[in-house]
Scaffold this motif. Structure first.
Motif, PDB file in Angstrom:
ATOM      1  N   ILE A  40       0.884  -1.175   0.000  1.00 53.60           N
ATOM      2  CA  ILE A  40       0.000   0.000   0.000  1.00 53.60           C
ATOM      3  C   ILE A  40       0.915   1.216   0.000  1.00 53.60           C
ATOM      4  CG2 ILE A  40      -1.774   1.293   1.268  1.00 53.60           C
ATOM      5  CD1 ILE A  40      -2.970  -1.295   0.812  1.00 53.60           C
ATOM      6  N   VAL A  41       0.790   2.061  -1.024  1.00 53.35           N
ATOM      7  CA  VAL A  41       1.620   3.270  -1.059  1.00 53.35           C
ATOM      8  C   VAL A  41       0.735   4.505  -1.121  1.00 53.35           C
ATOM      9  CG1 VAL A  41       3.627   2.197  -2.143  1.00 53.35           C
ATOM     10  CG2 VAL A  41       1.852   3.176  -3.582  1.00 53.35           C
ATOM     11  N   GLY A  42       1.291   5.612  -0.710  1.00 56.05           N
ATOM     12  CA  GLY A  42       0.556   6.875  -0.746  1.00 56.05           C
ATOM     13  C   GLY A  42       1.252   7.839   0.199  1.00 56.05           C
ATOM     14  N   GLU A  43       1.006   9.124  -0.038  1.00 61.54           N
ATOM     15  CA  GLU A  43       1.664  10.122   0.809  1.00 61.54           C
ATOM     16  C   GLU A  43       1.126  10.076   2.232  1.00 61.54           C
ATOM     17  OE1 GLU A  43       2.060  14.107  -1.689  1.00 61.54           O
ATOM     18  OE2 GLU A  43       0.295  12.922  -2.149  1.00 61.54           O
ATOM     19  N   SER A  44       1.800  10.832   3.083  1.00 63.18           N
ATOM     20  CA  SER A  44       1.387  10.966   4.469  1.00 63.18           C
ATOM     21  C   SER A  44      -0.055  11.496   4.534  1.00 63.18           C
ATOM     22  CB  SER A  44       2.336  11.973   5.125  1.00 63.18           C
ATOM     23  OG  SER A  44       2.165  11.932   6.486  1.00 63.18           O
ATOM     24  N   GLY A  45      -0.869  10.872   5.347  1.00 62.25           N
ATOM     25  CA  GLY A  45      -2.253  11.334   5.500  1.00 62.25           C
ATOM     26  C   GLY A  45      -3.216  10.685   4.527  1.00 62.25           C
ATOM     27  N   SER A  46      -2.753   9.701   3.721  1.00 62.26           N
ATOM     28  CA  SER A  46      -3.677   9.113   2.748  1.00 62.26           C
ATOM     29  C   SER A  46      -4.556   8.015   3.353  1.00 62.26           C
ATOM     30  CB  SER A  46      -2.919   8.605   1.511  1.00 62.26           C
ATOM     31  OG  SER A  46      -1.815   7.850   1.871  1.00 62.26           O
ATOM     32  N   GLY A  47      -4.287   7.627   4.602  1.00 65.65           N
ATOM     33  CA  GLY A  47      -5.177   6.675   5.270  1.00 65.65           C
ATOM     34  C   GLY A  47      -4.630   5.271   5.359  1.00 65.65           C
ATOM     35  N   LYS A  48      -3.348   5.096   5.056  1.00 64.36           N
ATOM     36  CA  LYS A  48      -2.742   3.750   5.038  1.00 64.36           C
ATOM     37  C   LYS A  48      -2.792   3.108   6.419  1.00 64.36           C
ATOM     38  CE  LYS A  48       1.317   5.373   3.691  1.00 64.36           C
ATOM     39  NZ  LYS A  48       1.058   6.807   3.791  1.00 64.36           N
ATOM     40  N   SER A  49      -2.373   3.878   7.435  1.00 66.34           N
ATOM     41  CA  SER A  49      -2.320   3.298   8.791  1.00 66.34           C
ATOM     42  C   SER A  49      -3.721   3.066   9.340  1.00 66.34           C
ATOM     43  CB  SER A  49      -1.549   4.217   9.740  1.00 66.34           C
ATOM     44  OG  SER A  49      -0.205   4.261   9.354  1.00 66.34           O
ATOM     45  N   VAL A  50      -4.613   4.029   9.148  1.00 69.85           N
ATOM     46  CA  VAL A  50      -5.982   3.860   9.670  1.00 69.85           C
ATOM     47  C   VAL A  50      -6.599   2.613   9.042  1.00 69.85           C
ATOM     48  CG1 VAL A  50      -8.305   4.831   9.714  1.00 69.85           C
ATOM     49  CG2 VAL A  50      -6.345   6.311  10.194  1.00 69.85           C
ATOM     50  N   MET A  51      -6.412   2.453   7.736  1.00 74.12           N
ATOM     51  CA  MET A  51      -6.997   1.295   7.045  1.00 74.12           C
ATOM     52  C   MET A  51      -6.422  -0.008   7.591  1.00 74.12           C
ATOM     53  SD  MET A  51      -6.667  -0.985   4.338  1.00 74.12           S
ATOM     54  CE  MET A  51      -5.431  -0.405   3.223  1.00 74.12           C
ATOM     55  N   SER A  52      -5.086  -0.061   7.730  1.00 74.84           N
ATOM     56  CA  SER A  52      -4.487  -1.338   8.152  1.00 74.84           C
ATOM     57  C   SER A  52      -4.743  -1.598   9.633  1.00 74.84           C
ATOM     58  CB  SER A  52      -2.997  -1.357   7.834  1.00 74.84           C
ATOM     59  OG  SER A  52      -2.358  -0.298   8.493  1.00 74.84           O
ATOM     60  N   LEU A 177      -1.420 -13.633   8.630  1.00 75.49           N
ATOM     61  CA  LEU A 177      -1.278 -12.322   7.986  1.00 75.49           C
ATOM     62  C   LEU A 177      -0.378 -11.435   8.839  1.00 75.49           C
ATOM     63  CD1 LEU A 177      -2.251 -10.162   5.863  1.00 75.49           C
ATOM     64  CD2 LEU A 177      -4.128  -9.656   7.420  1.00 75.49           C
ATOM     65  N   LEU A 178       0.607 -10.819   8.187  1.00 74.82           N
ATOM     66  CA  LEU A 178       1.464  -9.854   8.880  1.00 74.82           C
ATOM     67  C   LEU A 178       1.204  -8.473   8.278  1.00 74.82           C
ATOM     68  CD1 LEU A 178       3.951  -9.206  10.760  1.00 74.82           C
ATOM     69  CD2 LEU A 178       5.370  -9.502   8.722  1.00 74.82           C
ATOM     70  N   ILE A 179       0.881  -7.525   9.151  1.00 75.47           N
ATOM     71  CA  ILE A 179       0.734  -6.139   8.693  1.00 75.47           C
ATOM     72  C   ILE A 179       2.023  -5.418   9.059  1.00 75.47           C
ATOM     73  CG2 ILE A 179      -0.542  -3.989   8.994  1.00 75.47           C
ATOM     74  CD1 ILE A 179      -2.996  -5.720   9.719  1.00 75.47           C
ATOM     75  N   ALA A 180       2.721  -4.903   8.065  1.00 74.46           N
ATOM     76  CA  ALA A 180       3.991  -4.208   8.313  1.00 74.46           C
ATOM     77  C   ALA A 180       3.798  -2.749   7.914  1.00 74.46           C
ATOM     78  CB  ALA A 180       5.103  -4.864   7.501  1.00 74.46           C
ATOM     79  N   ASP A 181       3.662  -1.882   8.924  1.00 74.69           N
ATOM     80  CA  ASP A 181       3.368  -0.470   8.647  1.00 74.69           C
ATOM     81  C   ASP A 181       4.671   0.326   8.696  1.00 74.69           C
ATOM     82  OD1 ASP A 181       2.378   2.052   8.381  1.00 74.69           O
ATOM     83  OD2 ASP A 181       0.855   1.882   9.944  1.00 74.69           O
ATOM     84  N   GLU A 182       5.224   0.594   7.541  1.00 75.34           N
ATOM     85  CA  GLU A 182       6.502   1.296   7.396  1.00 75.34           C
ATOM     86  C   GLU A 182       7.581   0.691   8.291  1.00 75.34           C
ATOM     87  OE1 GLU A 182       6.532   5.029   6.216  1.00 75.34           O
ATOM     88  OE2 GLU A 182       4.385   5.405   6.174  1.00 75.34           O
ATOM     89  N   ILE A 210       1.332 -10.845   3.541  1.00 75.55           N
ATOM     90  CA  ILE A 210       1.847  -9.616   4.163  1.00 75.55           C
ATOM     91  C   ILE A 210       1.162  -8.397   3.537  1.00 75.55           C
ATOM     92  CG2 ILE A 210       3.918  -8.194   4.572  1.00 75.55           C
ATOM     93  CD1 ILE A 210       5.592 -10.761   4.358  1.00 75.55           C
ATOM     94  N   LEU A 211       0.705  -7.500   4.409  1.00 75.03           N
ATOM     95  CA  LEU A 211       0.222  -6.196   3.951  1.00 75.03           C
ATOM     96  C   LEU A 211       1.331  -5.217   4.278  1.00 75.03           C
ATOM     97  CD1 LEU A 211      -2.183  -4.621   2.805  1.00 75.03           C
ATOM     98  CD2 LEU A 211      -3.046  -4.343   5.115  1.00 75.03           C
ATOM     99  N   PHE A 212       1.990  -4.720   3.242  1.00 78.54           N
ATOM    100  CA  PHE A 212       3.216  -3.946   3.428  1.00 78.54           C
ATOM    101  C   PHE A 212       2.949  -2.480   3.090  1.00 78.54           C
ATOM    102  CE2 PHE A 212       7.303  -2.325   1.857  1.00 78.54           C
ATOM    103  CZ  PHE A 212       8.110  -2.639   2.925  1.00 78.54           C
ATOM    104  N   ILE A 213       3.018  -1.637   4.129  1.00 78.95           N
ATOM    105  CA  ILE A 213       2.669  -0.227   3.956  1.00 78.95           C
ATOM    106  C   ILE A 213       3.929   0.608   3.924  1.00 78.95           C
ATOM    107  CG2 ILE A 213       1.528   1.710   5.116  1.00 78.95           C
ATOM    108  CD1 ILE A 213      -0.166  -0.810   6.318  1.00 78.95           C
ATOM    109  N   THR A 214       4.039   1.479   2.940  1.00 72.05           N
ATOM    110  CA  THR A 214       5.289   2.227   2.810  1.00 72.05           C
ATOM    111  C   THR A 214       5.113   3.500   1.967  1.00 72.05           C
ATOM    112  OG1 THR A 214       7.597   2.038   2.128  1.00 72.05           O
ATOM    113  CG2 THR A 214       6.002   0.915   0.756  1.00 72.05           C
ATOM    114  N   HIS A 215       6.069   4.421   2.144  1.00 73.77           N
ATOM    115  CA  HIS A 215       6.191   5.548   1.205  1.00 73.77           C
ATOM    116  C   HIS A 215       7.165   5.181   0.092  1.00 73.77           C
ATOM    117  CE1 HIS A 215       5.497   7.941   5.006  1.00 73.77           C
ATOM    118  NE2 HIS A 215       4.605   8.474   4.193  1.00 73.77           N
TER     119      HIS A 215
END
Ligand SMILES: Nc1ncnc2c1ncn2[C@@H]1O[C@H](COP(=O)(O)OP(=O)(O)OP(=O)(O)O)[C@@H](O)[C@H]1O
Ligand SMILES: [Mg+2]
Length: 333
Positions: A40-52, A177-182, A210-215
């Motif tokens: 999951i990519v997107g700038e800061s504030g796009s909702g990545k962390s809230v969603m995950s 499932l592993l959620i990896a937030d940045e 894995i749900l991998f969240i990053t910039h």
């Protein structure tokens, strides 16, 4: 095809802001197959962390929050579960690692007690078994002297080692499932590489999704099977990784790709930027969420939310540009 591990359907996550419920996540659909790494990519504030974090309902404790839609984990809707049921799933069937390991680890407990605690709690095994398994976990994630590491407090370890310990705790119960937030943002570049390699290796060895969240689009290109691009609470583009990098469609995705520094330097261009910044929740545009920053936006984009269009099989984009003419198969609005 196997049943998906995780299926998020039309998820909205709303917070009360100035006496109104505003959506930080606004109609997200997402499917993760067993063993797949989804970026999951997107700038800061796009909702990545809230969603995950919604998948584990981590916000329920400290803030007012409202959910709409469905989060199906192995076909069970987690939004219908009690917080007691959620506690049984956290760190057990679904685990999470965050950007800053020192904030997630307890400063007053040794690595040993933190690793053993999760195993004894979820796996109901004896202390001896938990200790043996803890050493095995530390070995598996590449800690050179696991017995010695077990006796340490988190502040006695380097940032890279702390993140490895976090990963060991997250994986101790063999989650599906592993959620990896940045997970690598706070680490220096060489350690980032090692941790990404470790995550990839563990995905192959253990077969967890894995749900991998990053910039970091570079990390996505090396690691993820598919990528979802998120902007202001919505997924605006979704494709297999190679397809997204070679045929980006949404103006936002194109902007993000143009901002990868080494590509710009290779072409000896000035580093481009996407004009403006992600608006706050109280300033979400009426039509396309990206319209205020899109150089291709017209009147319709400003007035009406665009549909999600399947431009080519498996490649969807939420943009009016592809809704007519090039439109092949509309899959939702
Ligand atoms: N409890 C809350 N109340 C109100 N708004 C919130 C709350 N939590 C998050 N938000 C808002 O939700 C939006 C999405 O936040 P989120 O943390 O998911 O972004 P992000 O994509 O993870 O950003 P970053 O890359 O900086 O981590 C932001 O506008 C944020 O201000
Ligand atoms: Mg975040």
């Amino acid at each position: 095809m196997q049943d998906p591990i995780l299926e998020i359907r039309n998820l909205r996550v709303l917070f009360p802001v100035h006496k109104k419920w505003l959506p930080a996540v606004d109609g997200v659909d997402l499917t993760i197959q067993p063993g797949e790494i989804t970026g999951i990519v997107g700038e800061s504030g796009s909702g990545k962390s809230v969603m995950s974090q919604s998948v584990l309902r981590l916000r329920d404790h400290d803030t007012a929050v409202r959910y709409e839609g469905e989060i199906l984990f192995e076909k069970e809707n987690l939004l219908k579960w009690s917080l007691k049921q959620m506690r049984n799933i956290r760190g057990n069937r679904i685990s999470v690692i965050f950007q800053d390991p020192l904030n997630s680890l307890s400063p007053v407990h040794t690595v040993e007690s933190q690793l053993m605690e999760v195993l004894i709690l979820h796996k109901k095994i004896s202390k001896e078994e938990a200790k043996k398994k803890s050493v095995q976990m530390l070995k598996m994630i590449g800690i050179p002297n696991p017995e010695n590491c077990m006796k340490k407090y988190p502040f006695e370890l380097s940032g890279g080692m702390q993140q490895r310990v976090m990963i060991a705790i997250a994986l101790a119960c063999e989650p599906k499932l592993l959620i990896a937030d940045e997970p690598t943002t706070a680490l220096d570049v060489t350690i980032q590489e090692q941790i990404l390699y470790l995550i990839q290796d563990l995905n192959k060895k253990l077969g967890m999704s894995i749900l991998f969240i990053t910039h970091d689009l570079g990390a996505v290109s090396n690691l993820c099977h598919s990528v979802k691009v998120m902007y202001l609470g919505q997924i605006v583009e979704d494709a297999k990784t190679e397809e997204l990098f070679t045929h980006p469609l949404h103006p936002y995705t194109k902007g993000l790709l143009a901002c990868i520094p080494h590509l710009a330097v290779e072409r000896r261009k000035e580093l481009p930027t996407i004009p403006g910044s992600v608006p706050s929740l109280s300033h979400i545009p009426e039509g396309c969420h990206f319209c205020t920053r899109c150089h291709e936006a017209d009147e319709r984009c400003r007035k009406m939310p665009p549909p999600v269009v399947e431009a080519t099989p498996g490649h969807t984009v939420k943009c009016w540009k592809y809704a007519e003419g090039g439109k092949k198969n509309e899959v939702g609005v």
